[in-house]
Design a protein around this motif. Structure first.
Motif, PDB file in Angstrom:
ATOM      1  N   PHE A 151     -46.157   9.240   8.802  1.00 50.04           N
ATOM      2  CA  PHE A 151     -46.362   8.201   9.755  1.00 50.04           C
ATOM      3  C   PHE A 151     -47.944   7.661   9.769  1.00 50.04           C
ATOM      4  CE2 PHE A 151     -43.307  10.916  11.710  1.00 50.04           C
ATOM      5  CZ  PHE A 151     -42.412   9.643  12.753  1.00 50.04           C
ATOM      6  N   ASP A 152     -49.309   8.629   9.270  1.00 49.41           N
ATOM      7  CA  ASP A 152     -50.475   8.595   9.121  1.00 49.41           C
ATOM      8  C   ASP A 152     -50.488   7.281   7.648  1.00 49.41           C
ATOM      9  OD1 ASP A 152     -53.151   8.631   9.622  1.00 49.41           O
ATOM     10  OD2 ASP A 152     -53.492  10.119   7.693  1.00 49.41           O
ATOM     11  N   TRP A 153     -49.341   7.910   6.850  1.00 46.32           N
ATOM     12  CA  TRP A 153     -49.811   6.822   5.060  1.00 46.32           C
ATOM     13  C   TRP A 153     -49.292   5.456   6.022  1.00 46.32           C
ATOM     14  CZ3 TRP A 153     -45.801   3.855   3.183  1.00 46.32           C
ATOM     15  CH2 TRP A 153     -45.803   3.925   2.266  1.00 46.32           C
ATOM     16  N   LEU A 154     -48.301   5.552   6.682  1.00 45.81           N
ATOM     17  CA  LEU A 154     -47.375   4.583   7.086  1.00 45.81           C
ATOM     18  C   LEU A 154     -48.707   3.117   8.253  1.00 45.81           C
ATOM     19  CD1 LEU A 154     -45.792   2.167   7.535  1.00 45.81           C
ATOM     20  CD2 LEU A 154     -44.590   3.741   9.866  1.00 45.81           C
ATOM     21  N   TYR A 155     -49.491   4.201   9.083  1.00 39.56           N
ATOM     22  CA  TYR A 155     -50.553   3.114   9.364  1.00 39.56           C
ATOM     23  C   TYR A 155     -51.175   3.057   8.869  1.00 39.56           C
ATOM     24  CZ  TYR A 155     -55.010   3.209  11.667  1.00 39.56           C
ATOM     25  OH  TYR A 155     -56.138   2.746  12.776  1.00 39.56           O
ATOM     26  N   GLU A 156     -52.367   3.533   8.044  1.00 42.33           N
ATOM     27  CA  GLU A 156     -52.898   2.656   7.332  1.00 42.33           C
ATOM     28  C   GLU A 156     -52.413   1.798   6.271  1.00 42.33           C
ATOM     29  OE1 GLU A 156     -56.234   4.206   6.594  1.00 42.33           O
ATOM     30  OE2 GLU A 156     -55.953   6.174   7.694  1.00 42.33           O
ATOM     31  N   ARG A 157     -51.318   1.886   5.715  1.00 49.85           N
ATOM     32  CA  ARG A 157     -50.756   0.494   4.996  1.00 49.85           C
ATOM     33  C   ARG A 157     -50.572  -0.785   6.433  1.00 49.85           C
ATOM     34  NH1 ARG A 157     -51.627   3.931   2.196  1.00 49.85           N
ATOM     35  NH2 ARG A 157     -53.893   2.348   1.706  1.00 49.85           N
ATOM     36  N   LEU A 158     -50.348  -0.068   7.167  1.00 50.20           N
ATOM     37  CA  LEU A 158     -50.566  -1.524   8.216  1.00 50.20           C
ATOM     38  C   LEU A 158     -51.425  -1.596   8.422  1.00 50.20           C
ATOM     39  CD1 LEU A 158     -46.870   0.064  10.427  1.00 50.20           C
ATOM     40  CD2 LEU A 158     -46.987  -1.850   8.294  1.00 50.20           C
ATOM     41  N   LEU A 159     -52.439  -1.101   8.575  1.00 47.09           N
ATOM     42  CA  LEU A 159     -54.059  -1.374   8.929  1.00 47.09           C
ATOM     43  C   LEU A 159     -54.790  -2.394   8.006  1.00 47.09           C
ATOM     44  CD1 LEU A 159     -55.662  -1.470  11.557  1.00 47.09           C
ATOM     45  CD2 LEU A 159     -56.914   0.984  10.049  1.00 47.09           C
ATOM     46  N   ASP A 160     -54.525  -1.585   6.624  1.00 45.63           N
ATOM     47  CA  ASP A 160     -54.548  -2.478   5.610  1.00 45.63           C
ATOM     48  C   ASP A 160     -54.169  -3.524   5.314  1.00 45.63           C
ATOM     49  OD1 ASP A 160     -56.656  -0.524   4.490  1.00 45.63           O
ATOM     50  OD2 ASP A 160     -55.236  -0.231   2.772  1.00 45.63           O
ATOM     51  N   LYS A 161     -52.649  -4.146   5.575  1.00 45.72           N
ATOM     52  CA  LYS A 161     -52.133  -4.901   5.122  1.00 45.72           C
ATOM     53  C   LYS A 161     -53.051  -5.986   6.572  1.00 45.72           C
ATOM     54  CE  LYS A 161     -48.288  -7.379   3.604  1.00 45.72           C
ATOM     55  NZ  LYS A 161     -48.210  -7.937   2.496  1.00 45.72           N
ATOM     56  N   PHE A 162     -51.991  -5.655   7.704  1.00 42.80           N
ATOM     57  CA  PHE A 162     -52.426  -6.666   8.976  1.00 42.80           C
ATOM     58  C   PHE A 162     -53.178  -6.378   9.596  1.00 42.80           C
ATOM     59  CE2 PHE A 162     -47.555  -5.588   8.323  1.00 42.80           C
ATOM     60  CZ  PHE A 162     -47.325  -6.755   7.904  1.00 42.80           C
ATOM     61  N   ARG A 174     -43.384   0.609  19.533  1.00 43.61           N
ATOM     62  CA  ARG A 174     -43.952  -0.583  19.670  1.00 43.61           C
ATOM     63  C   ARG A 174     -43.887  -1.362  18.352  1.00 43.61           C
ATOM     64  NH1 ARG A 174     -46.801  -1.978  23.077  1.00 43.61           N
ATOM     65  NH2 ARG A 174     -46.713  -0.507  24.643  1.00 43.61           N
ATOM     66  N   MET A 175     -44.237  -0.595  17.057  1.00 35.24           N
ATOM     67  CA  MET A 175     -44.196  -1.451  15.657  1.00 35.24           C
ATOM     68  C   MET A 175     -42.731  -1.937  15.976  1.00 35.24           C
ATOM     69  SD  MET A 175     -46.908  -0.854  14.397  1.00 35.24           S
ATOM     70  CE  MET A 175     -47.798  -1.310  16.212  1.00 35.24           C
ATOM     71  N   CYS A 176     -41.668  -1.077  15.585  1.00 39.22           N
ATOM     72  CA  CYS A 176     -40.633  -2.288  16.533  1.00 39.22           C
ATOM     73  C   CYS A 176     -40.760  -3.189  16.941  1.00 39.22           C
ATOM     74  CB  CYS A 176     -39.307  -1.193  15.916  1.00 39.22           C
ATOM     75  SG  CYS A 176     -39.162   0.388  15.603  1.00 39.22           S
ATOM     76  N   ARG A 177     -41.072  -3.608  17.705  1.00 37.52           N
ATOM     77  CA  ARG A 177     -40.918  -4.531  18.366  1.00 37.52           C
ATOM     78  C   ARG A 177     -41.820  -5.495  17.959  1.00 37.52           C
ATOM     79  NH1 ARG A 177     -41.858  -1.468  24.391  1.00 37.52           N
ATOM     80  NH2 ARG A 177     -43.010  -4.039  24.808  1.00 37.52           N
ATOM     81  N   CYS A 193     -53.887   3.200  17.085  1.00 41.69           N
ATOM     82  CA  CYS A 193     -53.827   3.984  16.438  1.00 41.69           C
ATOM     83  C   CYS A 193     -52.550   5.450  16.410  1.00 41.69           C
ATOM     84  CB  CYS A 193     -55.128   4.941  16.369  1.00 41.69           C
ATOM     85  SG  CYS A 193     -56.498   4.298  15.835  1.00 41.69           S
ATOM     86  N   LEU A 194     -52.569   6.833  15.774  1.00 42.74           N
ATOM     87  CA  LEU A 194     -51.664   7.211  15.857  1.00 42.74           C
ATOM     88  C   LEU A 194     -51.984   8.440  16.949  1.00 42.74           C
ATOM     89  CD1 LEU A 194     -50.014   8.262  12.181  1.00 42.74           C
ATOM     90  CD2 LEU A 194     -48.997   6.817  14.336  1.00 42.74           C
ATOM     91  N   PRO A 195     -51.000   9.270  17.350  1.00 42.95           N
ATOM     92  CA  PRO A 195     -52.538  10.578  18.332  1.00 42.95           C
ATOM     93  C   PRO A 195     -52.400  11.290  17.702  1.00 42.95           C
ATOM     94  CG  PRO A 195     -49.518  10.591  17.817  1.00 42.95           C
ATOM     95  CD  PRO A 195     -49.569   9.002  17.684  1.00 42.95           C
ATOM     96  N   ASP A 196     -53.643  11.495  18.287  1.00 41.06           N
ATOM     97  CA  ASP A 196     -54.310  12.134  16.931  1.00 41.06           C
ATOM     98  C   ASP A 196     -54.207  14.028  16.251  1.00 41.06           C
ATOM     99  OD1 ASP A 196     -56.905  10.649  17.232  1.00 41.06           O
ATOM    100  OD2 ASP A 196     -57.455  12.385  19.006  1.00 41.06           O
ATOM    101  N   LYS A 197     -54.259  14.405  15.341  1.00 40.72           N
ATOM    102  CA  LYS A 197     -53.938  15.812  14.635  1.00 40.72           C
ATOM    103  C   LYS A 197     -55.196  16.800  15.586  1.00 40.72           C
ATOM    104  CE  LYS A 197     -54.530  13.966   9.592  1.00 40.72           C
ATOM    105  NZ  LYS A 197     -55.215  14.160   8.930  1.00 40.72           N
ATOM    106  N   GLU A 241     -41.741  -4.918   4.440  1.00 38.29           N
ATOM    107  CA  GLU A 241     -41.060  -3.969   3.752  1.00 38.29           C
ATOM    108  C   GLU A 241     -41.465  -3.098   3.373  1.00 38.29           C
ATOM    109  OE1 GLU A 241     -40.973  -5.273  -0.750  1.00 38.29           O
ATOM    110  OE2 GLU A 241     -41.823  -7.117  -0.096  1.00 38.29           O
ATOM    111  N   VAL A 242     -42.809  -2.499   3.933  1.00 39.26           N
ATOM    112  CA  VAL A 242     -43.367  -0.847   4.040  1.00 39.26           C
ATOM    113  C   VAL A 242     -42.702  -0.339   5.247  1.00 39.26           C
ATOM    114  CG1 VAL A 242     -45.379  -1.991   5.334  1.00 39.26           C
ATOM    115  CG2 VAL A 242     -45.427   0.602   4.442  1.00 39.26           C
ATOM    116  N   PHE A 243     -42.817  -0.795   5.815  1.00 39.42           N
ATOM    117  CA  PHE A 243     -42.304  -0.101   7.863  1.00 39.42           C
ATOM    118  C   PHE A 243     -40.302  -0.308   7.322  1.00 39.42           C
ATOM    119  CE2 PHE A 243     -40.672  -0.137  12.196  1.00 39.42           C
ATOM    120  CZ  PHE A 243     -41.191   0.211  12.101  1.00 39.42           C
ATOM    121  N   GLN A 244     -40.358  -1.239   6.152  1.00 37.43           N
ATOM    122  CA  GLN A 244     -39.051  -1.349   6.287  1.00 37.43           C
ATOM    123  C   GLN A 244     -38.362   0.078   4.958  1.00 37.43           C
ATOM    124  OE1 GLN A 244     -35.888  -2.411   7.537  1.00 37.43           O
ATOM    125  NE2 GLN A 244     -37.291  -3.657   9.228  1.00 37.43           N
ATOM    126  N   LEU A 245     -39.338   0.115   4.402  1.00 34.94           N
ATOM    127  CA  LEU A 245     -39.162   1.590   3.780  1.00 34.94           C
ATOM    128  C   LEU A 245     -39.170   2.684   4.264  1.00 34.94           C
ATOM    129  CD1 LEU A 245     -39.235   2.974   0.748  1.00 34.94           C
ATOM    130  CD2 LEU A 245     -41.715   2.274   0.740  1.00 34.94           C
TER     131      LEU A 245
END
Length: 593
Positions: free
Chosen positions: A287-298, A334-337, A306-310, A345-349
């Motif tokens: 999930f953290d990897w996905l967050y980083e990719r979405l943040l970089d791109k969008f 929220r991301m799905c909406r 942000c995701l819930p903390d560690k 592509e990254v979210f669908q992956l």
């Protein structure tokens, strides 16, 4: 001779062992390769020196990129001398308030501490600010609740959470996470990843530009790559193109797994998208990897919360797993909406990879995506919308800035009041009801000693009334989990989401300042009149994207608060009806003389 290396996995130093804590994706400098025993000595981006396992790094073989060709590029350093960088604004911000930068700087942007930096090793240096500084979009962490909140979240300040990628899933050559930041530069483009080299090449065309500055898009000569993102004129103004089918997913069935012969454990969740109804398994790190990719791109155009903390301790306890799953569910929903994020592509992956090979291939492709940061605006096309003039663009930006700042204050106020109410409901208020109940029962006991024969009915009724108040005390203590919890969680989400807006709006404010300087640059021969026109058109495109995003935000806000307020009040009605029924029963036991 010193050389650079890329960190492949997180490594948490053990105190007293001269070890150096490093994070996946970080660039470090090798200072001594002859330590032996599978260790090397290295210096991280904070100037600390210590030992790192050789297997956790990959030494860079490639030489630094240089610009080719003999043509002299345009000198547009004029921009940097007039508009502060996000890193400089972070130094003038007030405390942890992400909105404070707008008091002093129109360009916006601020730094954020992703995790606390470990103490310096015996061979190293201590840090000045004791924090890993992320040079990217510094979206503040979502609110995790006070100490009395039912599921307190302990933030991982040591980087010691054993949540790294499984070896069989990880691509040894891939890069992600955070790279070594360059001083004075911020924004999503400052993050590590495969797109870093291509961004350096693009920036060589315009020396003096910051990596995160909107000028990278305003005067870009690059060909647009990737799918186009359309903005249309809707009933409420510019809107994103929404799909016919609303995507959703379920995060469920957390299971504990282990590796390295049981030495390391983790929790894995099933994610089931409504498109396939086929579960895929993901750990928090995924999930953290996905967050980083979405943040970089969008992140420059769309607030990515942000995701819930560690958490360091108690991460395998049932209550914590339940809380994390609930919050991951909220984040994914929220991301799905969001029509742009959910169709990427990254979210669908993430939702529907077929097998390990499919995941690894998609992961590498996502990390090499060049359309990141402000370049996401190059994919946006306003359909049938006229170019806006600069004054209108600036007015829209200011309007959204004022609203999100005011809502941020309102959400924080509701969280504060809610926390205080939670404390009262789980502390002094139940005790007051218990004291009342005990007092009734004590008085009933006294009455039984009178010896009067007609005492029984009254004493039984008073005893029952006392027990009723004790039952009410228990109901009061348990009620916040039934109603206030959901109201607080919704506000937690919006607090994290609103904390992203200063960065996003800051990009737009900085772009407006750049366009305002276009006349001076034309006069000085820095850019052409055609470049100035292009800057105006692209600032208009950015404004339409911001308006579409704000309309999406408002639509979701109205839906979310309608839903959560209905749920809260319904539970409140049931709660007071139950109390009223118990009091009626207690009342009926007293006879009328």
């Amino acid at each position: 001779m010193e050389s650079k290396a890329q960190v492949l996995y997180d490594f948490a130093a053990e105190p007293g062992n001269n070890e150096l804590s490093v994070r996946e994706g970080e660039t470090i400098t090798i200072t001594n390769q002859n330590i032996g025993g599978g260790w090397i000595e290295a210096r991280n981006s904070r100037g600390e020196v210590g030992l790192v396992p050789e297997d956790y790094i990959e030494i860079n073989q490639a030489q630094p990129l240089t610009s080719g060709g003999n043509a002299a590029p345009l000198d547009l350093s004029f921009f940097d001398s007039h508009v502060p960088t996000p890193a400089s604004t972070a130094q003038t911000s007030n405390g942890n308030d992400p909105w404070a930068v707008f008091d002093n700087n129109a360009s916006g942007g601020f730094s954020n501490n992703w995790a606390a930096q470990p103490e310096g090793t015996e061979t190293g240096k201590t840090s000045n600010n004791n924090a890993w500084q992320s040079g990217g979009h510094g979206h503040p962490q979502a609110y995790q609740g006070p100490d009395i909140y039912p599921y307190p979240c302990l933030i991982d300040l040591s980087g010691a959470e054993d949540d790294e990628w499984d070896e069989e899933w990880d691509d040894m050559k891939s890069s992600g996470g955070y790279a070594e930041s360059e001083a004075g530069e911020g924004g999503a483009m400052n993050r590590g990843g495969a797109h870093g080299s291509s961004m350096k090449i693009a920036l060589n065309k315009f020396p003096g530009f910051s990596k995160s500055g909107p000028e990278l898009y305003l005067l870009s000569k690059q060909q647009t790559k990737g799918n186009k993102l359309s903005v249309y004129s809707g009933e409420v103004g510019p809107v994103w193109a929404y799909p016919d089918y609303q995507l959703d997913c379920v995060v469920a069935d957390p299971k504990k797994g282990s590796k390295m012969y049981g030495l390391k454990s983790y929790i894995e969740y099933q994610v089931i998208p409504t498109t396939t109804n086929k579960p895929v398994n993901h750990r928090y790190k995924h999930f953290d990897w996905l967050y980083e990719r979405l943040l970089d791109k969008f992140g420059s155009a769309i607030p990515i919360p942000c995701l819930p903390d560690k958490q360091v301790t108690g991460r395998f306890e049932e209550e914590f797993i339940k809380m994390r799953m609930e919050r991951l569910q909220g984040w994914m929903s929220r991301m799905c909406r969001h029509p742009v994020v959910s169709s990427s592509e990254v979210f669908q992956l993430f939702l529907s990879y077929k097998d390990e090979k499919d995941w690894k291939t998609g992961k590498r492709k996502a990390e090499k995506d060049e359309t990141v940061g402000v370049m996401i605006f190059s994919t946006i096309e306003p359909e049938g919308l006229p170019d806006m003039d600069l004054i209108e663009v600036e007015q829209k930006c200011e309007q959204f800035s004022r609203f999100t700042k005011a809502m941020d204050d309102g959400v924080k106020d509701l969280l504060t009041v809610g926390n205080e109410h939670w404390k009262r409901c789980t502390g002094p208020l139940p005790k007051e009801y218990q004291r009342i109940g005990k007092a009734f029962q004590n008085l009933s006991s006294v009455f039984t000693t009178s010896g009067y024969e007609g005492e029984g009915t009254l004493t039984d009724a008073m005893t029952a009334a006392g027990k009723t108040y004790e039952e009410i005390a228990q109901m009061v203590a348990e009620q916040p989990k039934k109603d206030l919890h959901f109201l607080m969680e919704t506000n937690n989400e919006y607090k994290g989401l609103l904390g992203c807006f200063p960065d996003t709006i800051g990009v737009h404010k900085a772009a407006i300042e750049k366009v305002k300087e276009a006349d001076k640059l034309v006069t000085a021969g820095k850019i052409t009149a055609s470049d100035k026109t292009t800057m105006g058109k692209r600032a208009s495109t950015m404004s339409y994207a911001l308006q579409a995003e704000m309309n999406h935000f408002h639509n979701n806000r109205i839906y979310d608060y309608n839903r959560v307020m209905q749920q809260y009040l319904e539970q409140q009605v049931k709660f007071y009806e139950m109390i009223a029924e118990k009091l009626r029963q207690a009342h009926s036991q007293f006879t009328t003389m």
